[in-house]
Design a protein around this motif. Structure first.
Motif, PDB file in Angstrom:
ATOM      1  N   THR A 120      54.109  29.296  39.827  1.00 11.60           N
ATOM      2  CA  THR A 120      53.397  30.386  39.148  1.00 11.60           C
ATOM      3  C   THR A 120      52.332  31.013  40.045  1.00 11.60           C
ATOM      4  O   THR A 120      52.172  32.240  40.071  1.00 11.60           O
ATOM      5  CB  THR A 120      52.728  29.852  37.858  1.00 11.60           C
ATOM      6  N   ILE A 121      51.631  30.161  40.800  1.00 11.82           N
ATOM      7  CA  ILE A 121      50.532  30.692  41.604  1.00 11.82           C
ATOM      8  C   ILE A 121      51.016  31.481  42.814  1.00 11.82           C
ATOM      9  O   ILE A 121      50.212  32.094  43.515  1.00 11.82           O
ATOM     10  CB  ILE A 121      49.565  29.561  42.053  1.00 11.82           C
ATOM     11  N   LYS A 122      52.339  31.494  43.054  1.00  8.23           N
ATOM     12  CA  LYS A 122      52.888  32.334  44.123  1.00  8.23           C
ATOM     13  C   LYS A 122      53.364  33.685  43.575  1.00  8.23           C
ATOM     14  O   LYS A 122      53.777  34.559  44.342  1.00  8.23           O
ATOM     15  CB  LYS A 122      54.070  31.630  44.809  1.00  8.23           C
ATOM     16  N   GLU A 123      53.325  33.830  42.237  1.00 11.46           N
ATOM     17  CA  GLU A 123      53.806  35.089  41.647  1.00 11.46           C
ATOM     18  C   GLU A 123      52.819  36.223  41.948  1.00 11.46           C
ATOM     19  O   GLU A 123      51.620  36.005  42.123  1.00 11.46           O
ATOM     20  CB  GLU A 123      53.994  34.920  40.130  1.00 11.46           C
ATOM     21  N   ASP A 124      53.375  37.450  41.981  1.00  6.45           N
ATOM     22  CA  ASP A 124      52.576  38.616  42.374  1.00  6.45           C
ATOM     23  C   ASP A 124      51.321  38.808  41.531  1.00  6.45           C
ATOM     24  O   ASP A 124      50.252  39.102  42.052  1.00  6.45           O
ATOM     25  CB  ASP A 124      53.421  39.898  42.280  1.00  6.45           C
ATOM     26  N   TRP A 125      51.496  38.670  40.193  1.00  7.63           N
ATOM     27  CA  TRP A 125      50.343  38.949  39.328  1.00  7.63           C
ATOM     28  C   TRP A 125      49.176  38.017  39.645  1.00  7.63           C
ATOM     29  O   TRP A 125      48.013  38.434  39.637  1.00  7.63           O
ATOM     30  CB  TRP A 125      50.733  38.857  37.845  1.00  7.63           C
ATOM     31  N   PHE A 126      49.489  36.734  39.970  1.00  8.72           N
ATOM     32  CA  PHE A 126      48.428  35.775  40.275  1.00  8.72           C
ATOM     33  C   PHE A 126      47.783  36.123  41.612  1.00  8.72           C
ATOM     34  O   PHE A 126      46.550  36.129  41.756  1.00  8.72           O
ATOM     35  CB  PHE A 126      48.991  34.349  40.292  1.00  8.72           C
ATOM     36  N   GLN A 127      48.643  36.435  42.590  1.00  8.55           N
ATOM     37  CA  GLN A 127      48.138  36.776  43.916  1.00  8.55           C
ATOM     38  C   GLN A 127      47.237  38.011  43.866  1.00  8.55           C
ATOM     39  O   GLN A 127      46.208  38.063  44.546  1.00  8.55           O
ATOM     40  CB  GLN A 127      49.318  36.999  44.877  1.00  8.55           C
ATOM     41  N   GLU A 128      47.617  38.988  43.021  1.00  5.37           N
ATOM     42  CA  GLU A 128      46.762  40.170  42.865  1.00  5.37           C
ATOM     43  C   GLU A 128      45.442  39.808  42.205  1.00  5.37           C
ATOM     44  O   GLU A 128      44.376  40.258  42.616  1.00  5.37           O
ATOM     45  CB  GLU A 128      47.470  41.229  42.011  1.00  5.37           C
ATOM     46  N   ALA A 129      45.540  38.986  41.151  1.00  3.65           N
ATOM     47  CA  ALA A 129      44.337  38.631  40.392  1.00  3.65           C
ATOM     48  C   ALA A 129      43.305  37.938  41.275  1.00  3.65           C
ATOM     49  O   ALA A 129      42.099  38.182  41.151  1.00  3.65           O
ATOM     50  CB  ALA A 129      44.705  37.757  39.199  1.00  3.65           C
ATOM     51  N   ILE A 130      43.777  37.080  42.195  1.00  2.00           N
ATOM     52  CA  ILE A 130      42.789  36.361  43.007  1.00  2.00           C
ATOM     53  C   ILE A 130      42.313  37.192  44.204  1.00  2.00           C
ATOM     54  O   ILE A 130      41.418  36.782  44.929  1.00  2.00           O
ATOM     55  CB  ILE A 130      43.306  34.972  43.478  1.00  2.00           C
ATOM     56  N   ARG A 131      42.931  38.365  44.379  1.00  2.00           N
ATOM     57  CA  ARG A 131      42.466  39.248  45.452  1.00  2.00           C
ATOM     58  C   ARG A 131      41.442  40.280  44.971  1.00  2.00           C
ATOM     59  O   ARG A 131      40.912  41.048  45.768  1.00  2.00           O
ATOM     60  CB  ARG A 131      43.655  39.934  46.126  1.00  2.00           C
ATOM     61  N   ASP A 132      41.203  40.294  43.672  1.00  2.00           N
ATOM     62  CA  ASP A 132      40.174  41.168  43.100  1.00  2.00           C
ATOM     63  C   ASP A 132      38.828  40.808  43.752  1.00  2.00           C
ATOM     64  O   ASP A 132      38.411  39.651  43.727  1.00  2.00           O
ATOM     65  CB  ASP A 132      40.133  40.921  41.581  1.00  2.00           C
TER      66      ASP A 132
END
Ligand SMILES: *[C@@H]1O[C@H](CO)[C@@H](O)[C@H](O)[C@H]1NC(C)=O
Ligand SMILES: *[C@@H]1O[C@H](CO)[C@@H](O)[C@H](O)[C@H]1NC(C)=O
Ligand SMILES: *[C@@H]1O[C@H](CO)[C@@H](O)[C@H](O)[C@H]1NC(C)=O
Ligand SMILES: *[C@@H]1O[C@H](CO)[C@@H](O)[C@H](O)[C@H]1NC(C)=O
Length: 618
Positions: free
Chosen positions: A212-224
């Motif tokens: 899950t933590i490799k999914e795009d939405w997560f990766q975007e969220a932690i790049r905020d």
């Protein structure tokens, strides 16, 4: 109305509301004990986890006798306190709200009273546990009732549900959320996870956390970049591979942003330090503990420039769920503490318990029976009682008359101690909430059958591939025990929930006879986490499974037996049988034993027969 009558009426009303609807009417009054103070910060949290339906509180234990209504008052008063300081307070719940108490399990459909009580608390963030997903209709109730009741606050980062009408997989709830706190303007990105659970019904999909933590939405969220705090809530142990993976993933892109985790599942009080800006809190089980957490020194949206690279301060406290603790931390008393809303919720719980007849008495326990406070072979052990009395005297199948049976029960099938005194409808669900029945394989050589139990108890590594999150034995034993590696807890008594080789938690001079036995937690921050100073309770390891030879004519060494087991553990028994050298195909040869009798029903019937309420029988 004359003054006399008026004041009499007011007194009556007042007395009624104070005595009857602060905690449940039958709950014991809390006992005074030395209390530590919480440390407030810019951002503060209250946390519950693994409540398993105990919203009425503990009716036989004064330390944990506050109910959900009292908790509603507590959260309101703490929020008021935060507001006056210009600080923020968030309320969190991390799942396993269902199964384990009559208030949940005894209604039809299950959970209708619980969900109505639960929604009265203002919960800022919540997530699902594994128990919400075992049965198809439990997760559907979650989807159609609890998620909407807490709309916008329920997070499901790694759970999908097959939509009952469209038959398409959809997220159980939003994956994550970004919000800014009311008073401080702290910008938070929050997630809600479940550990890598695999025993869910096939209408839900639990994605492994590591994927899950490799999914795009997560990766975007932690790049905020405009984030002051990452908040990871979930039904995940705070010391676990899943939370380590999330921590590392966030750190790999955000080396400096503070992270606060809230977890559960192991039913223990625990606090994990990942690094100097990342911590995790687990707040016990069964409404025994209200976890408190504060963080001070966070950047906020009100600041134009980020503060210099300071390290925020994190403080945790495990609050015993009783009114004296609540009065202490709010600085209020029995006259000023309760809110109308909280009292209304206590009344609702009381009415629900009455409607469900939870106080109906089935018998009276002549003494306490413990899960882990005594050695499991002791006469005061609930397992010894099952092995020596309940199982041999109750287990028989009409189609197998005269056939001896070896029955295997996993210790996790029992969820709570039995206290001396009335054993009620409620107690039944508390002690054994599962609906499992028995299955069996007929005519197994006794020597081989015994070997199956030996494999289950002595060779847990064989079962490794069957269950990860809580470890291979995690599903067989009570969850509290899964928290510690097998070799750390000796078979001798050790301190509450802590490995044998730890130093004492408090200096011995503090153990006066006046202290009440209870939690004495040691965690990554030390020994001062419990709000109440308690005397420690001993804790003994229990085996994965207990066994009982049931034979009508007292044969102690039969040539062959029916191998009987609780249906929930069939996959383990099948694997152990293979290692024991038995060539049995469980999908073909296993059959139901004692049709229409559940393990819980069997215990309940034995109690009705044997535990009369004159306190004389045993
Ligand atoms: C807790 O706070 C109260 C009120 O500020 C204070 O009187 C008391 O000494 C504190 N107790 C401890 C153990 O620090
Ligand atoms: C799920 O179905 C079972 C069996 O019909 C029933 O007893 C239970 O109450 C249902 N649970 C929910 C949450 O609807
Ligand atoms: C899910 O399990 C049920 C019975 O437990 C079965 O009838 C159904 O076909 C299964 N569905 C899928 C998609 O595997
Ligand atoms: C419990 O009741 C059953 C049925 O009456 C009886 O056979 C058994 O001996 C009783 N057990 C004890 C320990 O009294």
């Amino acid at each position: 109305m004359s003054f006399f009558f008026f004041s009499f009426f007011v007194t009556l009303l007042f007395t009624f509301s104070l005595t009857s609807f602060a905690r449940q009417p039958s709950a014991p009054a809390p006992l005074p004990a030395p209390l530590r103070n919480v440390t407030w910060g810019q951002l503060n949290f209250l946390h519950t986890t693994d409540t398993h339906g105990w919203l009425a509180g503990h009716l036989q234990e004064p330390s944990y006798a506050a109910d959900w209504g009292d908790y509603v008052s507590f959260a309101s008063r703490m929020r008021e306190k935060a507001d006056t300081q210009g600080a923020d307070l968030l309320v969190i719940d991390t799942g396993d709200r269902v199964e384990g108490n009559g208030l949940y399990d005894s209604s039809e459909p299950k959970g209708v009273y619980i969900s109505d009580v639960l929604r009265h608390q203002h919960i800022d963030l919540l997530s699902s546990g594994n128990h919400e997903l075992y049965k198809e209709n439990t997760s559907q109730a979650e989807f159609f009732t609890t998620v909407p009741n807490f709309r916008g606050n329920y997070l499901a980062s790694n759970i999908d549900i097959i939509h009952p009408t469209t038959q398409e997989p959809v997220p159980l709830a939003p994956r994550y959320k970004k919000f800014t706190t009311k008073n401080q303007g702290i910008r938070i990105v929050a997630f809600g996870f479940l550990f890598d659970f695999t025993k869910n019904a096939n209408n839900t999909i639990v994605r492994p956390v590591e994927d899950t933590i490799k999914e795009d939405w997560f990766q975007e969220a932690i790049r905020d970049k405009d984030v002051d705090l990452f908040l990871v809530i979930g039904h995940v142990p705070v010391h676990s591979k899943e939370y380590n993976a999330i921590f590392k993933e966030i750190r790999s892109t955000r080396w400096d942003t503070p992270i606060q985790f809230f977890g559960g599942h192991y039913h223990i009080r625990d606090f994990a330090r990942y690094d100097s800006k990342a911590y995790g809190l687990a707040s016990g089980r069964f409404m025994e503990t209200i976890g408190f957490m504060s963080i001070d020194g966070l950047s906020t949206s009100h600041q134009r420039i980020k503060p210099a690279l300071t390290t925020p301060n994190f403080h945790r406290m495990y609050i015993d769920n009783n009114l004296l603790s609540f009065y202490h931390h709010t600085g209020l008393d029995e006259e000023t503490f309760h809110t109308d809303h909280g009292q209304k919720v206590s009344r609702l719980i009381h009415q629900s318990r009455n409607a469900l007849q939870l106080d109906e008495i089935y018998g009276c326990a002549p003494r306490d029976l413990w899960m882990s406070r005594v050695r499991y072979t002791s006469d005061e052990s609930v397992y010894s009682w099952l092995e020596k009395q309940v199982l041999p005297q109750s287990l028989r199948d009409d189609s197998r008359v005269g056939k001896p049976a070896l029955v295997i029960v996993n210790t996790g099938a029992i969820r709570f101690d039995i206290f001396k005194g009335p054993f009620t409808r409620d107690t039944t669900y508390i002690v054994s909430p599962f609906t499992s029945g028995f299955r069996y394989i007929k005519d197994i050589p006794y020597e081989k059958a015994k070997l199956v139990v030996e494999v289950l108890n002595k060779q847990p590594q064989i079962l490794t591939d069957l269950h990860s999150p809580a470890g291979p034995v995690g599903m067989l034993t009570p969850p509290e025990q899964s928290a510690y590696p097998h070799d750390l807890i000796a078979d001798s008594g050790v301190n509450t929930a802590f490995p044998a080789d730890q130093a004492p938690l408090l200096s011995s001079s503090q153990f006066t006879d006046d202290l009440i036995p209870g939690y004495t937690t040691i965690d990554d921050a030390g020994t001062d986490g419990d709000d109440t100073v308690h005397k420690p309770i001993s804790f003994y390891r229990v085996p994965n499974c207990i066994q009982s030879l049931v034979s009508t004519d007292a044969v102690t060494n039969p040539a062959s037996v029916d191998l009987v087991y609780i249906d929930f553990i069939e996959s383990y028994v099948a694997l152990a049988a293979k290692y024991a050298g038995l060539n049995v195909d469980f999908t073909r040869d296993a059959d139901v034993y004692m049709p229409s009798t559940s393990f819980t029903g069997l215990i309940q019937d034995w109690i009705k027969e044997n535990w009369t309420c004159d306190h004389e029988t045993s």
